[in-house]
Write an enzyme that holds these catalytic residues in place. Sequence first.
Site, mmCIF file in Angstrom:
data_model
loop_
_atom_site.group_PDB
_atom_site.id
_atom_site.type_symbol
_atom_site.label_atom_id
_atom_site.label_comp_id
_atom_site.label_asym_id
_atom_site.label_seq_id
_atom_site.Cartn_x
_atom_site.Cartn_y
_atom_site.Cartn_z
ATOM 1 N N GLY A 101 0.647 -1.417 -0.073
ATOM 2 C CA GLY A 101 -0.199 0.084 0.046
ATOM 3 C C GLY A 101 0.189 1.147 0.106
ATOM 4 N N GLY A 103 0.468 5.333 1.431
ATOM 5 C CA GLY A 103 0.342 6.424 1.973
ATOM 6 C C GLY A 103 0.610 8.452 1.510
ATOM 7 N N GLY A 104 0.680 9.401 2.068
ATOM 8 C CA GLY A 104 0.592 10.842 1.445
ATOM 9 C C GLY A 104 2.282 10.541 1.944
ATOM 10 C CG MET A 105 6.219 10.054 4.974
ATOM 11 S SD MET A 105 6.756 11.231 6.492
ATOM 12 C CE MET A 105 6.265 9.514 6.647
ATOM 13 N N GLY A 106 4.560 7.994 1.841
ATOM 14 C CA GLY A 106 5.815 6.746 1.991
ATOM 15 C C GLY A 106 4.796 5.573 1.003
ATOM 16 C CB VAL A 108 4.149 -0.609 2.836
ATOM 17 C CG1 VAL A 108 4.488 -1.364 4.192
ATOM 18 C CG2 VAL A 108 4.072 1.124 3.792
ATOM 19 C CE LYS A 125 5.761 5.004 6.483
ATOM 20 N NZ LYS A 125 4.892 5.255 7.217
ATOM 21 C CG ASP A 217 -3.477 9.091 10.036
ATOM 22 O OD1 ASP A 217 -4.822 9.367 10.052
ATOM 23 O OD2 ASP A 217 -2.744 8.727 8.989
#
Length: 963
Positions: A101, A103-106, A108, A125, A217
């Site tokens: 998956g 996200g906004g930063m990285g 995985v 990650k 979060d």
Amino acid sequence: MREGEGSGGDAGRYHRVKQIVLQALDLQDRAREELIAREVGDDAAMADEVRALLAGMEADQTLVVSLRSPGVAAPDTGQDLSGQETSADAARDYRLLQRLGAGGMGVVYLAERRHGGFVQKVALKLLNPVAEASPELRERFARERELLARLDHPGIARLLDGGILADGRPFLAMEYVEGERVDVHAARLPLDGRIALFVKVCEAVAEAHRCLVIHRDLKPANILVDARGQPRLLDFGIARLIDEDSAMGGDTRTGQHALTLAYASPEQLACQPLTTATDVYSLGAVLYQLVCGQLPFADIDNPAGLYNAIANTDVPPPSRRLRRDGEPRAQGRAVPADIDAIVLKALRKEPDLRYASVAALAEDLRRYLAHRPVSARAGERGYRARRFLRRNAWPLAAAALVLLSVLGGLLASVLALREARAQQALAERRGHDLQRLTDFQQAMLESVDIDAMGHAMTDAQQRKVLEVLARQAPGQPLEARLRQAFAQVGAPSIARDALDQQVVSHALARLDADFADAPQLAADMRQSLARVLIAIGHYPHAADELRRVLQTREAALPASDARVVSARIDLGQALSLQGELEPAAEAFERALAATRGRPALDPQRRAAQAGAARVLAARGDPQAALARQSALRTAWMAALPADDEALLLLRGDYARTLEELGRRDEGRAELEVLLPLYRARFGPESNRTLAAMDTQAELQFAYADYEHAAALARQVAQVRERRLGAEHPDTLKAWGTAATSLVRLADSPESYAEAEALLDHLLRTQGQVLGIEHPATRQFVVDKIRLLSKQDRMQEAIALQRRHLADCLRVLGPDHPDTLFARGGLSSMLSDQPGGLDEARVLAGVTLAAMRRQLGPEHPLVTATLDLTGRIERNAGNWEASRDAHAQALEIRARTRGQLDGHTLESATRLYIALYRLHDEAGMRDLRTRFLDPLLALDPATLNASRRSHRRAILLALEGRWE
């Protein structure tokens, strides 16, 4: 470009683009476009930059470009990445397997970590290109590693490794958690199960707070539930130390928008300094979703509206949303007021009005699970009292009854002194009654004439010894004859009779005179003495006394009174043991009608239900009895401990009914479970344990294992004879099972004589104890008829069979299984007699039709009657009809009993003879292959008596002959 954004040059523009991209990542389609249009205004170039970055971040080639070797194409989403490797600056490698998956930063990945000779699956990650270009996000990534290194809790995914890859990118290697999202897992649980699961989530978050880490979060996507049911927290990417905001002078802009809007607190949206209260709010939103399946503002589908709702709109209680959506309450989804209050307190807009900590939230949920008052409703009037009442319902009810009695007494004393004196007189009268009972018991025991009792026992022993001597052969020495006679006279039987005549009957005779002024007190004592009579096997006497108890109580008490119901249940038990099944059924049914309004597990209601089903089976309707017993067994096993006395007795009845219906495998399986429970609950020599062993012997008999059936029945009979006496009905029943097996095994003059002597003794004794019409006595008659037939004493056997059938018709009616069996038995004997075929054929036809109607098409008695029909047609020379009847019996027996069962072999052997006479070579070969040869192949020395008999019959059948 918006006001205030033009002075930062390219850096400011990039920072603004990055903020919009991070907000838009969690949105889809129309909602995303509305956000971009609102945030960039008229700046079309900025809108294009945002869309390009979003597309790049969502493309897989952006995620792996720095990892693949030159000339290797980027994999598609979900492609197996096995074989692509990257090296850290330490001696360890990571082999990428699959993208999990982004996200906004990285991004995985599922990867294999190779280090020091071992391989371990990890969640790896890496920063995405946007984050790599941002010093702030690189700093946050480094901070995530520092925060994770602080945390060590079973509910938090552990940090395994971290550092810089060979290409200069930072990485984190996390424990790989295999599981499903907490909301998906919780959807399968009842409400209390969801709450208990969520408490574990709170414990993990509280541990992070103890380590001074705020997650910031929390959402279902960051909480997985593993195979053991343990929730695990993931993704501390935007987490922050609790003291970090103050150390930075309140500048919280970095990472402030890297959040999931639906779970964000009002202070996060307002860019205010954050505390642990932020995580409390997010947990409240998660709990809201677990409770009712939706988020607090699930009906708002645009970011602006959601921002406004979180900041300004009150959250509707979960119970109201559930009612509005019309979900069925039958699934256990109704939300209690306590949960509403807990969720709403966690979602308060003012941080200082929420729970002071996540631990406080968890503690309130634990209080709810324990039915204790929750702090979220502390201000409600009367709430703590209601919680206390629910938690202590039974103790308080008892206390309330005591309190009401005391208050009633005080009120009565104030209102009327005369009433108080009446209550006092009532109490004195009860004490007087108890004293009278004590005095009666003492006087009764003191008045027992020990001399008369001793003489009565001696006289009874002498009489029985003389009876035995009179039956003995005179050739033996007198001393040996006396020793043998005394051994055959049961001391327990003499003691039992003396107990009845000299103690119980003596006490009963005094009751009417000593308690003429207290009939209810006399009834209580009479019922206790009647139970003694049941225990020693004097059923008719017990039933007479219980009828007197009922007469007294019904004159003064309602039918639903527990004392009336108790007497009815005891009367039903005594009557059923005596064999008086119609009045026994009436007693149990009336007891059951009086208890229908009581709880399902009320002891008297359960006793009435089990007794009624037991009598139903004895009256000849085992199918209906099994249906009742099966339903009760299922309900009681779900609610009661395995060794509950009433449950064990019901399961014993259930096993006996299965055996009666020919469902031997099920009955044997039930007994295998029951016997250890009986031994542990009642003791190895308890009569209840012995009754289960007696049923086991009957099942062995049904399997044609007559040797083991006889041995086990003898064991039971000998223990009962020692404990209960030779003439106790239960002792006679066990000897009857042994005798039935001995009749089947008898094959010589000596064995015939042994079996006949035992049967004659049982018939004589049972007739004296329970009567000639008792079901057990009828079974001894059946065994005697079979024994006469085996000795070719057919005229005696037929005459006794006709008398037996007449008795069954008179006592039981034409459709009772015992009557049908008696009619079939007469048909079987007539079929071998000159001139008896016509009557035999008529009797068999009537019997077969009635058995199919009463017992079902595959009952063992049905197949036995089909075989009988085949033998009748064989004796008449009608070989086609004989073949058809035996073929029907064989098909059912082979399917329900197995190919090597004795009854199956019996049908196969008789069918073979019919095929032999019809010259059906193909049918004969098939029968030999499937049924006959497997038995013939066995070593004769290893066969029991039943198998040896079948082997002889097969050898004759191969020559077209029969015995």
